[in-house]
Design an enzyme around this catalytic site. Structure first.
Site, PDB file in Angstrom:
ATOM      1  N   ASP A  34       0.849  -1.181   0.000  1.00 50.07           N
ATOM      2  CA  ASP A  34       0.000   0.000   0.000  1.00 50.07           C
ATOM      3  C   ASP A  34       0.886   1.233   0.000  1.00 50.07           C
ATOM      4  OD1 ASP A  34      -2.093   2.045   0.689  1.00 50.07           O
ATOM      5  OD2 ASP A  34      -3.291   0.232   1.002  1.00 50.07           O
ATOM      6  N   GLY A  74      -6.346  -2.938  -4.088  1.00 54.74           N
ATOM      7  CA  GLY A  74      -5.878  -1.572  -4.217  1.00 54.74           C
ATOM      8  C   GLY A  74      -6.716  -0.750  -5.180  1.00 54.74           C
ATOM      9  N   SER A  77     -12.001   3.441  -3.673  1.00 55.18           N
ATOM     10  CA  SER A  77     -13.183   2.641  -3.364  1.00 55.18           C
ATOM     11  C   SER A  77     -14.477   3.438  -3.416  1.00 55.18           C
ATOM     12  CB  SER A  77     -13.043   2.014  -1.971  1.00 55.18           C
ATOM     13  OG  SER A  77     -12.911   3.021  -0.976  1.00 55.18           O
ATOM     14  N   SER A 113     -17.090  -4.706  -7.720  1.00 53.44           N
ATOM     15  CA  SER A 113     -18.092  -4.058  -6.879  1.00 53.44           C
ATOM     16  C   SER A 113     -19.483  -4.211  -7.476  1.00 53.44           C
ATOM     17  CB  SER A 113     -17.758  -2.561  -6.764  1.00 53.44           C
ATOM     18  OG  SER A 113     -18.820  -1.824  -6.198  1.00 53.44           O
ATOM     19  N   ASN A 114     -20.477  -4.112  -6.612  1.00 54.68           N
ATOM     20  CA  ASN A 114     -21.855  -4.079  -7.093  1.00 54.68           C
ATOM     21  C   ASN A 114     -22.102  -2.874  -7.991  1.00 54.68           C
ATOM     22  OD1 ASN A 114     -23.555  -1.989  -5.030  1.00 54.68           O
ATOM     23  ND2 ASN A 114     -21.709  -2.854  -4.168  1.00 54.68           N
ATOM     24  N   TYR A 142     -16.469   5.213 -10.955  1.00 54.89           N
ATOM     25  CA  TYR A 142     -15.971   4.107 -10.128  1.00 54.89           C
ATOM     26  C   TYR A 142     -16.512   2.777 -10.633  1.00 54.89           C
ATOM     27  CZ  TYR A 142     -15.783   0.919  -6.135  1.00 54.89           C
ATOM     28  OH  TYR A 142     -15.589  -0.180  -5.333  1.00 54.89           O
ATOM     29  N   LYS A 146     -14.585  -0.668 -12.276  1.00 58.08           N
ATOM     30  CA  LYS A 146     -14.729  -2.056 -11.858  1.00 58.08           C
ATOM     31  C   LYS A 146     -15.131  -2.950 -13.024  1.00 58.08           C
ATOM     32  CE  LYS A 146     -13.346  -1.600  -7.705  1.00 58.08           C
ATOM     33  NZ  LYS A 146     -12.051  -2.214  -7.297  1.00 58.08           N
ATOM     34  N   SER A 171     -20.941  -4.633   0.286  1.00 58.38           N
ATOM     35  CA  SER A 171     -20.487  -3.613   1.243  1.00 58.38           C
ATOM     36  C   SER A 171     -19.787  -4.330   2.380  1.00 58.38           C
ATOM     37  CB  SER A 171     -21.673  -2.816   1.796  1.00 58.38           C
ATOM     38  OG  SER A 171     -22.499  -2.321   0.764  1.00 58.38           O
TER      39      SER A 171
END
Length: 273
Positions: A34, A74, A77, A113-114, A142, A146, A171
């Site tokens: 990170d 990474g 988000s 991600s959703n 975002y 994804k 989540s």
């Protein structure tokens, strides 16, 4: 017994920090990458700390050396500018995959991600839940990133034979309370997240898979069949927190789309959610 070395990118983030505590095993070394500062190793903790960005090809190549698997968490988000999304989430993922390919890493787990399917309607789910491989309908820059992460994973599997598992995370927080009513459907408990990543690391020859990363919530709208086929078993349910949530139910577009409030926030602006 051979030692397994797993690289986790984004290890100083929320999910990365939760997984650092839960993916420790005898015979396993966690290599934690990170750009943010990370807590030093505790006594007896088998970790290797790497201070670097996923956008740095040389550092990422060095981090992939001698690694058995990569869990790529990474990236940004939340919603932010297109330039940041492009650089960190899309370019960064390509950098990680290329470094893994060059190092001969056989397996990469990619955090999606959703919000990659945020503009799918919740009533598309049906009795079995929304299939994990539903085609992309992103709700934000975002979400676009994804969808690109998923496409890059497919490319690196098809071109180079790498096992790639894409996890469309709902989540992942210590509890769903601060997420409001929507969290009762989308929550992935930290313990279930660890169970899910363990299944991703252990499944024999998965090829390219897209799975949902959620707990077996009473109100979930996501299919768990694809994750269960890899060996995942959820033991948690957000419903146990339902009495602690007093926020009103969402209305308008947020009530009808998988992405919830993300479908209406301004594109490219840091979201306040």
């Amino acid at each position: 017994m051979a030692v397994q070395r797993v690289l986790i990118t984004g290890s100083a983030g929320l999910v990365g920090g939760l997984m650092r505590l839960r993916l420790r095993r005898d015979g396993r070394i966690l290599r934690l990458l990170d750009l943010a500062e990370q807590p030093p190793a505790e006594p007896g903790e088998a970790v290797e700390l790497v201070h670097a960005s996923v956008t740095d090809p040389a550092a990422t190549a060095a981090a992939c050396a001698g690694v058995d698997a990569v869990i790529h968490l990474g990236g940004h988000s939340r919603e932010t500018s297109w330039e940041q999304i492009l650089d960190v989430n899309i370019h960064g993922t390509r950098t990680v995959l290329e470094a893994a390919r060059a190092a001969g890493v056989p397996r990469v787990v990619l955090a999606s991600s959703n919000h990659a399917v945020g503009f799918r309607r919740t009533d598309e789910a049906g009795a079995s839940g929304l299939p994990a491989d539903s085609t992309a309908r992103p709700d934000t820059y975002y979400g676009v990133s994804k969808a690109a992460v998923e496409a890059l994973g497919s490319l690196y599997h098809a071109r180079f034979g790498m096992d790639v598992i894409v996890v469309r995370i709902g989540s992942c927080f210590p509890s769903p309370v601060d997420l409001g009513p929507r969290g009762l459907a989308t929550w992935l408990s930290p313990d279930d997240a660890a169970r899910l990543f363990e299944a991703c690391l252990a499944a024999p020859s998965p090829g390219y898979r897209v799975i949902w990363g959620v707990s077996d919530n009473t109100r979930r709208i996501y299919s768990l069949a694809e994750a269960e086929a890899l060996g995942y078993t959820s033991l948690d349910d957000a419903e146990s927190f339902a009495d602690l949530i007093d926020a009103p139910a969402p209305t308008g577009p947020a009530a009808h789309y998988v992405g919830g409030p993300f479908v209406t926030i301004p594109l490219g602006e840091p979201d306040p959610l």
